[in-house]
Design a protein around this motif. Structure first.
Motif, PDB file in Angstrom:
ATOM      1  N   LEU A 153      52.649 -11.404 -66.354  1.00 36.39           N
ATOM      2  CA  LEU A 153      52.664  -9.946 -66.196  1.00 36.39           C
ATOM      3  C   LEU A 153      52.074  -9.534 -64.852  1.00 36.39           C
ATOM      4  N   LEU A 154      50.996 -10.185 -64.459  1.00 35.55           N
ATOM      5  CA  LEU A 154      50.378  -9.862 -63.176  1.00 35.55           C
ATOM      6  C   LEU A 154      51.277 -10.274 -62.007  1.00 35.55           C
ATOM      7  N   LEU A 155      52.011 -11.367 -62.176  1.00 29.74           N
ATOM      8  CA  LEU A 155      52.987 -11.761 -61.159  1.00 29.74           C
ATOM      9  C   LEU A 155      54.040 -10.666 -61.007  1.00 29.74           C
ATOM     10  N   ALA A 156      54.523 -10.144 -62.139  1.00 30.88           N
ATOM     11  CA  ALA A 156      55.525  -9.072 -62.101  1.00 30.88           C
ATOM     12  C   ALA A 156      54.963  -7.827 -61.430  1.00 30.88           C
ATOM     13  N   ILE A 157      53.709  -7.508 -61.712  1.00 31.27           N
ATOM     14  CA  ILE A 157      53.079  -6.342 -61.087  1.00 31.27           C
ATOM     15  C   ILE A 157      52.954  -6.556 -59.578  1.00 31.27           C
ATOM     16  N   GLY A 158      52.550  -7.772 -59.182  1.00 34.98           N
ATOM     17  CA  GLY A 158      52.429  -8.073 -57.753  1.00 34.98           C
ATOM     18  C   GLY A 158      53.766  -7.974 -57.034  1.00 34.98           C
ATOM     19  N   ILE A 159      54.815  -8.538 -57.633  1.00 31.88           N
ATOM     20  CA  ILE A 159      56.151  -8.444 -57.051  1.00 31.88           C
ATOM     21  C   ILE A 159      56.600  -6.985 -57.021  1.00 31.88           C
ATOM     22  N   GLY A 160      56.267  -6.244 -58.078  1.00 34.75           N
ATOM     23  CA  GLY A 160      56.615  -4.822 -58.129  1.00 34.75           C
ATOM     24  C   GLY A 160      55.949  -4.026 -57.018  1.00 34.75           C
ATOM     25  N   ILE A 161      54.686  -4.325 -56.742  1.00 30.30           N
ATOM     26  CA  ILE A 161      53.958  -3.628 -55.675  1.00 30.30           C
ATOM     27  C   ILE A 161      54.665  -3.812 -54.335  1.00 30.30           C
ATOM     28  N   GLN A 162      55.093  -5.037 -54.046  1.00 32.40           N
ATOM     29  CA  GLN A 162      55.756  -5.269 -52.760  1.00 32.40           C
ATOM     30  C   GLN A 162      57.206  -4.796 -52.785  1.00 32.40           C
ATOM     31  N   ASN A 163      57.781  -4.585 -53.971  1.00 28.64           N
ATOM     32  CA  ASN A 163      59.154  -4.084 -54.050  1.00 28.64           C
ATOM     33  C   ASN A 163      59.270  -2.615 -53.651  1.00 28.64           C
ATOM     34  N   ILE A 164      58.168  -1.868 -53.751  1.00 31.70           N
ATOM     35  CA  ILE A 164      58.219  -0.444 -53.390  1.00 31.70           C
ATOM     36  C   ILE A 164      58.511  -0.270 -51.897  1.00 31.70           C
ATOM     37  N   PRO A 165      57.684  -0.851 -51.010  1.00 34.21           N
ATOM     38  CA  PRO A 165      58.039  -0.735 -49.582  1.00 34.21           C
ATOM     39  C   PRO A 165      59.332  -1.465 -49.248  1.00 34.21           C
ATOM     40  N   GLU A 166      59.619  -2.554 -49.958  1.00 38.87           N
ATOM     41  CA  GLU A 166      60.853  -3.292 -49.687  1.00 38.87           C
ATOM     42  C   GLU A 166      62.078  -2.438 -49.993  1.00 38.87           C
ATOM     43  N   GLY A 167      62.006  -1.657 -51.080  1.00 36.33           N
ATOM     44  CA  GLY A 167      63.114  -0.759 -51.412  1.00 36.33           C
ATOM     45  C   GLY A 167      63.363   0.259 -50.318  1.00 36.33           C
ATOM     46  N   ALA A 168      62.269   0.755 -49.731  1.00 33.73           N
ATOM     47  CA  ALA A 168      62.401   1.723 -48.635  1.00 33.73           C
ATOM     48  C   ALA A 168      62.981   1.063 -47.390  1.00 33.73           C
ATOM     49  N   VAL A 169      62.532  -0.163 -47.111  1.00 33.56           N
ATOM     50  CA  VAL A 169      63.018  -0.890 -45.938  1.00 33.56           C
ATOM     51  C   VAL A 169      64.524  -1.141 -46.046  1.00 33.56           C
ATOM     52  N   VAL A 170      65.010  -1.309 -47.275  1.00 29.09           N
ATOM     53  CA  VAL A 170      66.445  -1.518 -47.486  1.00 29.09           C
ATOM     54  C   VAL A 170      67.221  -0.216 -47.346  1.00 29.09           C
ATOM     55  N   ALA A 171      66.753   0.815 -48.055  1.00 29.06           N
ATOM     56  CA  ALA A 171      67.536   2.044 -48.197  1.00 29.06           C
ATOM     57  C   ALA A 171      67.585   2.875 -46.915  1.00 29.06           C
ATOM     58  N   LEU A 172      66.500   2.962 -46.185  1.00 24.67           N
ATOM     59  CA  LEU A 172      66.476   3.842 -45.022  1.00 24.67           C
ATOM     60  C   LEU A 172      67.448   3.421 -43.917  1.00 24.67           C
ATOM     61  N   PRO A 173      67.526   2.129 -43.572  1.00 25.04           N
ATOM     62  CA  PRO A 173      68.548   1.748 -42.570  1.00 25.04           C
ATOM     63  C   PRO A 173      69.977   2.013 -43.047  1.00 25.04           C
ATOM     64  N   ILE A 174      70.216   1.855 -44.348  1.00 26.33           N
ATOM     65  CA  ILE A 174      71.552   2.133 -44.881  1.00 26.33           C
ATOM     66  C   ILE A 174      71.843   3.628 -44.802  1.00 26.33           C
ATOM     67  N   LYS A 175      70.816   4.445 -44.965  1.00 25.45           N
ATOM     68  CA  LYS A 175      70.986   5.885 -44.788  1.00 25.45           C
ATOM     69  C   LYS A 175      71.391   6.191 -43.348  1.00 25.45           C
ATOM     70  N   GLY A 176      70.748   5.494 -42.404  1.00 28.61           N
ATOM     71  CA  GLY A 176      71.108   5.682 -41.005  1.00 28.61           C
ATOM     72  C   GLY A 176      72.527   5.235 -40.701  1.00 28.61           C
ATOM     73  N   GLU A 177      72.987   4.219 -41.401  1.00 30.57           N
ATOM     74  CA  GLU A 177      74.326   3.678 -41.169  1.00 30.57           C
ATOM     75  C   GLU A 177      75.406   4.546 -41.810  1.00 30.57           C
ATOM     76  N   THR A 178      75.138   5.040 -43.044  1.00 31.43           N
ATOM     77  CA  THR A 178      76.154   5.795 -43.783  1.00 31.43           C
ATOM     78  C   THR A 178      76.013   7.304 -43.620  1.00 31.43           C
ATOM     79  N   GLY A 179      74.792   7.767 -43.280  1.00 33.34           N
ATOM     80  CA  GLY A 179      74.549   9.206 -43.177  1.00 33.34           C
ATOM     81  C   GLY A 179      74.393   9.884 -44.516  1.00 33.34           C
ATOM     82  N   SER A 180      74.279   9.108 -45.596  1.00 36.76           N
ATOM     83  CA  SER A 180      74.185   9.678 -46.942  1.00 36.76           C
ATOM     84  C   SER A 180      72.949   9.146 -47.663  1.00 36.76           C
ATOM     85  N   SER A 181      72.076  10.079 -48.088  1.00 36.50           N
ATOM     86  CA  SER A 181      70.890   9.682 -48.844  1.00 36.50           C
ATOM     87  C   SER A 181      71.269   9.120 -50.206  1.00 36.50           C
ATOM     88  N   HIS A 182      72.277   9.707 -50.836  1.00 35.65           N
ATOM     89  CA  HIS A 182      72.687   9.269 -52.171  1.00 35.65           C
ATOM     90  C   HIS A 182      73.230   7.837 -52.129  1.00 35.65           C
TER      91      HIS A 182
END
Length: 264
Positions: A153-182
């Motif tokens: 469970l703690l491993l999952a929480i640790g991976i989850g903590i780093q997944n939050i900034p990782e999700g942003a790192v993925v989505a924001l460049p794609i927003k720049g590429e597509t021009g769509s937040s959705h």
């Protein structure tokens, strides 16, 4: 609370965290994370993954007793096999690394740049989900061992903590590429959807085939170490001479180490 509920919660956490990070596209006006913030995010995520590789995967694997081969040899071979598996995927699956502005994998004209950016992160999310699933599978295969369950469970929480900034790192460049937040949000969320799938596969493998437990744990660790060494460490350093990414790596490592050592 039944043991399997812990597994459901843990697997859900890693996906929800990526989805939460992807939602940053609705709050960031800029379509790209600043270089400094990106290095901090990547460094922190790398520290968590590297720490989890040892404390949550390699260390438990080394504690398994075997009579057919020295355990250090099993773990060493499995780490190399895990790293080799990710290396092979990197060479075969077409994907695009936005920070290096480079394409990797087999040539494919049928995929858009956005799809290749999506695949780049999706590939590296597989070992994270696999490691969480294997950890829970080992715990469920040993009922009554609360330490294994809490560790998973703690491993999952640790991976989850780093997944939050990782999700942003993925989505924001794609927003720049597509021009769509959705679209960027859906791509970011989709990149995290592979984690629960890989987690369920790892869970059932670890539960059904006890003999492969040390192999599976170390294999997942090898996958994660490959991602950290090949992708994250170069990105967290960048081209500057500051040490923000390095310190973020150290803090991520320490936080994951503390989480794994907590006895509840």
């Amino acid at each position: 609370m039944p043991d399997y509920v812990y597994a459901i919660i843990g697997i859900a956490v890693i996906f929800i965290a990526t989805t939460l990070g992807s939602s940053f596209v609705y709050f960031f006006r800029k379509r790209k994370i600043s270089s400094l913030l990106n290095r901090i995010f990547i460094g922190f995520a790398a520290g968590v993954m590297f720490s989890a590789s040892f404390f949550s995967l390699i260390k438990p694997a080394l504690e398994v007793e075997t009579n057919y081969m020295p355990i250090w040899l099993i773990v060493g071979l499995s780490v190399i096999l895990g790293a080799g598996f990710l290396w092979l995927i990197d060479k075969l699956v077409p994907h695009f690394h936005i920070n290096e502005n480079e394409e990797e994998g087999l040539p494919s004209r049928g995929l858009s740049k956005t799809s290749k950016m999506f695949l780049a992160v999706t590939i590296h999310n597989v070992p994270e989900g696999l490691s969480v699933g294997i950890a829970f599978g080992v715990a469920l295969a040993n009922p009554g061992n609360q330490a294994l369950l809490i560790g998973a469970l703690l491993l999952a929480i640790g991976i989850g903590i780093q997944n939050i900034p990782e999700g942003a790192v993925v989505a924001l460049p794609i927003k720049g590429e597509t021009g769509s937040s959705h679209k960027a949000f859906l791509f970011g969320m989709g990149s995290g959807a592979v984690e629960p799938v890989a987690a369920v596969i790892g869970l059932f493998l670890a539960m059904q085939i006890q003999a492969i437990m040390p192999w599976a744990l170390a294999f997942a660790a090898g996958c994660m170490i490959y991602v950290v060494g090949e992708e994250m460490i170069p990105e967290m350093k960048g081209e500057g001479h500051d040490h923000f990414g390095v310190w973020a790596f150290i803090f991520g490592f320490v936080i994951m180490m503390i989480l794994d050592c907590i006895q509840l």
